[in-house]
Design a protein around this motif. Structure first.
Motif, mmCIF file in Angstrom:
data_model
loop_
_atom_site.group_PDB
_atom_site.id
_atom_site.type_symbol
_atom_site.label_atom_id
_atom_site.label_comp_id
_atom_site.label_asym_id
_atom_site.label_seq_id
_atom_site.Cartn_x
_atom_site.Cartn_y
_atom_site.Cartn_z
ATOM 1 N N SER A 73 0.987 -1.243 -0.082
ATOM 2 C CA SER A 73 0.058 -0.077 -0.040
ATOM 3 C C SER A 73 0.824 1.251 0.020
ATOM 4 C CB SER A 73 -0.855 0.039 1.332
ATOM 5 O OG SER A 73 -0.248 0.156 2.426
ATOM 6 N N PHE A 74 0.484 2.174 -0.833
ATOM 7 C CA PHE A 74 1.207 3.374 -0.878
ATOM 8 C C PHE A 74 0.366 4.550 -1.080
ATOM 9 C CE2 PHE A 74 3.817 6.255 -3.374
ATOM 10 C CZ PHE A 74 5.123 6.144 -3.069
ATOM 11 N N VAL A 75 0.661 5.476 -0.043
ATOM 12 C CA VAL A 75 0.063 6.779 0.453
ATOM 13 C C VAL A 75 0.981 7.865 0.260
ATOM 14 C CG1 VAL A 75 -1.378 8.105 1.850
ATOM 15 C CG2 VAL A 75 -1.894 5.906 1.577
ATOM 16 N N LYS A 140 -0.030 -1.969 13.101
ATOM 17 C CA LYS A 140 0.350 -1.995 11.812
ATOM 18 C C LYS A 140 1.744 -1.190 11.639
ATOM 19 C CE LYS A 140 -3.483 -3.330 10.446
ATOM 20 N NZ LYS A 140 -3.850 -4.680 9.800
ATOM 21 N N GLU A 141 2.614 -1.637 10.567
ATOM 22 C CA GLU A 141 3.742 -1.296 10.339
ATOM 23 C C GLU A 141 3.881 -0.489 8.885
ATOM 24 O OE1 GLU A 141 6.286 -4.575 10.827
ATOM 25 O OE2 GLU A 141 6.065 -4.949 12.754
ATOM 26 N N TRP A 142 4.783 0.547 9.212
ATOM 27 C CA TRP A 142 5.090 1.261 7.592
ATOM 28 C C TRP A 142 6.674 1.605 7.627
ATOM 29 C CZ3 TRP A 142 0.971 1.994 10.772
ATOM 30 C CH2 TRP A 142 -0.326 2.066 10.383
ATOM 31 N N GLN A 165 3.284 -5.823 4.692
ATOM 32 C CA GLN A 165 2.501 -6.744 4.044
ATOM 33 C C GLN A 165 1.095 -6.755 4.160
ATOM 34 O OE1 GLN A 165 4.163 -7.968 1.686
ATOM 35 N NE2 GLN A 165 3.251 -9.620 0.816
ATOM 36 N N GLU A 166 0.718 -6.721 5.741
ATOM 37 C CA GLU A 166 -0.714 -6.553 6.191
ATOM 38 C C GLU A 166 -1.338 -5.243 6.212
ATOM 39 O OE1 GLU A 166 -2.181 -9.577 6.255
ATOM 40 O OE2 GLU A 166 -0.535 -10.528 5.825
ATOM 41 N N THR A 167 -0.752 -4.197 5.819
ATOM 42 C CA THR A 167 -1.177 -2.811 6.076
ATOM 43 C C THR A 167 -1.910 -2.413 4.604
ATOM 44 O OG1 THR A 167 0.664 -2.167 7.692
ATOM 45 C CG2 THR A 167 -0.281 -0.212 6.777
ATOM 46 N N SER A 168 -3.113 -2.102 4.843
ATOM 47 C CA SER A 168 -3.890 -1.448 3.647
ATOM 48 C C SER A 168 -3.770 0.040 3.549
ATOM 49 C CB SER A 168 -5.268 -1.905 3.805
ATOM 50 O OG SER A 168 -6.066 -1.116 5.058
ATOM 51 N N ILE A 169 -4.399 0.598 2.603
ATOM 52 C CA ILE A 169 -4.469 2.055 2.263
ATOM 53 C C ILE A 169 -5.350 2.572 3.386
ATOM 54 C CG2 ILE A 169 -5.246 3.796 0.880
ATOM 55 C CD1 ILE A 169 -4.046 2.168 -1.578
ATOM 56 N N SER A 170 -6.419 1.949 3.758
ATOM 57 C CA SER A 170 -7.173 2.368 4.931
ATOM 58 C C SER A 170 -6.450 2.590 6.139
ATOM 59 C CB SER A 170 -8.478 1.607 4.774
ATOM 60 O OG SER A 170 -9.285 1.278 3.811
#
Length: 454
Positions: A73-75, A140-142, A165-170
């Motif tokens: 995911s990329f924001v 979550k992780e980023w 891996q388990e972190t979404s855009i939301s």
């Protein structure tokens, strides 16, 4: 945590020509040269125009990072309120922030002067130009990469939230919302508009914290009216709704200088419990109208709040008057705005401002103090100096001061007391000066100055 060839990426960011042309990279979207996308579509024109390394660093960097992290995911955000260090500094926010061990770092040193010279020489701080952090929040992780660069007449600061891996855009949106909403709150500061922008002024906030209604010497009825004015307004939103009228109000303090307008204003700012926005000038590089628009736009966003216009007569000009009036009572929603203005020259205000309710609904006059108010002010100083063994301030002096300060403002009376204290502080050894004698002498000297001014 995520792994990234950060040193290489930072080098690529700083030397954009080392990268292949952006059109040769795949971003999960059709490129202008793709057979599935005509060169004549709006998106193709947009991407072709801005994808050159020299044209848009923002798009170039974002697409490069996204390409280097497929299936993540990329924001991207350029929100100035997004500050992970500020958010992490509050333990209750539950965010863990660490510089990436394998990440690149680029920074510059800046000098921050002390707020006051007596506080020291100031400090040398660091401003990050390129930084990479490992972030944990809410399970979550980023990997967060922040870059800053000049563009035109401004500086762009852009952060990239690359999810694990388990972190979404939301999840990233929730982090962005939590950080930006927290850091955009006004804490121990007053928002001041000057030089075309808003700035949080901690020094002014500290000055306001010293104010107290117990230090405001006014006619008791006037003081009670002022206190009821803002307390009633801020607690009466439902009443305004039931009556079907906009929840806004304007009041103006008028009268000669030095009679309590500013100290009363500070007491309101401290006691109101809502944000205060303080306007020094309407002027901006784009003109007064742009400044007025920015001021009311921010005030509406912060409402309920106080919007303070001190020395209104110096802010309003023939050129900006019409636009200002339109912002005050035009079609825009000003719910929750308590507009407080002060002026020493009410006669200079346009009647459209001074004589029409819904712009300034109430006017409060701060005249020169009466005899009883002058005595109360002398009593205030008597109590304040009670613990000073060098000062003899008998009750009989209260009446003498009240009698001899007719036509004095509170500012003149304060000057008489302060000047007397300075004289006593500078007395030589063996010299014994009487405070009452010195004070009455200073009052007489100021009386002569007052006559010259008049």
């Amino acid at each position: 945590m995520l792994q990234l060839g950060s040193l290489a990426l930072a080098a690529l960011f700083c030397t954009a020509t080392a990268l292949p042309n952006i059109q040769q990279l795949s971003f999960g979207l059709p490129t202008p040269h793709s057979s599935s996308l005509s060169k004549h579509t709006p998106f193709a024109a947009f991407l072709e125009h801005f994808s050159s390394p020299a044209s848009s660093t923002s798009i170039y960097l974002s697409h490069t990072l996204e390409t280097l992290h497929p299936n993540r995911s990329f924001v991207v955000t350029t929100d100035p309120s997004f500050s992970l260090p500020a958010f992490a500094a509050e333990p209750s926010n539950g965010l863990k922030l660490h510089e990436s061990k394998d990440g690149a770092r680029m920074s510059k040193k800046i000098f921050l002067p002390a707020f006051r010279r007596r506080d020291g020489a100031g400090v040398v701080a660091e401003r990050v130009i390129w930084g990479e952090w490992d972030v944990e929040w809410g399970g979550k992780e980023w990997k967060v990469i922040t870059a800053e660069w000049p563009e035109g007449f401004q500086t762009i600061r852009q952060s990239h939230l690359i999810g694990a891996q388990e972190t979404s855009i939301s999840d990233s949106d929730l982090l962005l919302l939590a950080v930006s909403s927290y850091t955009s709150e006004i804490r121990e500061s007053i928002l001041v508009f000057d030089n075309s922008h808003w700035e949080a002024d901690h020094g002014l906030w500290l000055s306001v914290q010293k104010a107290s209604w117990s230090d405001v010497i006014l006619d008791e009825e006037l003081k009670s009216q002022l206190q009821r004015e803002y307390k009633s307004f801020l607690s009466s939103e439902s009443t305004y709704r039931e009556l079907g009228v906009p929840w806004k109000r304007g009041i103006i303090f008028l009268g000669p200088p030095g009679n309590g307008k500013t100290i009363s204003l500070k007491a309101i700012m401290k006691d109101s419990g809502v944000p205060t926005l303080y306007v020094k000038t309407f002027q901006t590089y784009a003109g007064d109208e742009e400044g007025i628009r920015m001021i009311f736009q921010r005030a509406r966003a912060e409402a309920p709040c106080l919007l303070v216009l001190e020395d209104l007569d110096s802010l309003i000009t023939e050129e900006n008057r019409s636009f200002f009036l339109n912002q005050v009572d035009g079609i825009e929603d000003n719910d929750g705005l308590l507009l407080i203005a002060t002026t020493n020259h009410f006669d200079k205000l346009d009647p459209a401002l001074s004589n029409r309710p819904s712009r300034f609904d109430r006017k409060y006059t701060f005249p020169d103090p009466s005899r009883s108010e002058r005595r109360s002010y002398a009593l205030y100083w008597q109590h304040k100096l009670a613990d000073n063994p060098k000062i003899d301030f008998p009750d009989s002096l209260l009446d003498s001061v009240a009698e001899k300060t007719k036509r004095f403002s509170f500012a003149y009376m304060k000057e008489a007391v302060v000047a007397s204290l300075l004289i006593l502080a500078g007395e030589e050894k063996g010299e014994e000066l009487d405070f009452g004698t010195v004070l009455l002498g200073q009052i007489e000297w100021l009386r002569k100055q007052l006559g010259k001014e008049e």
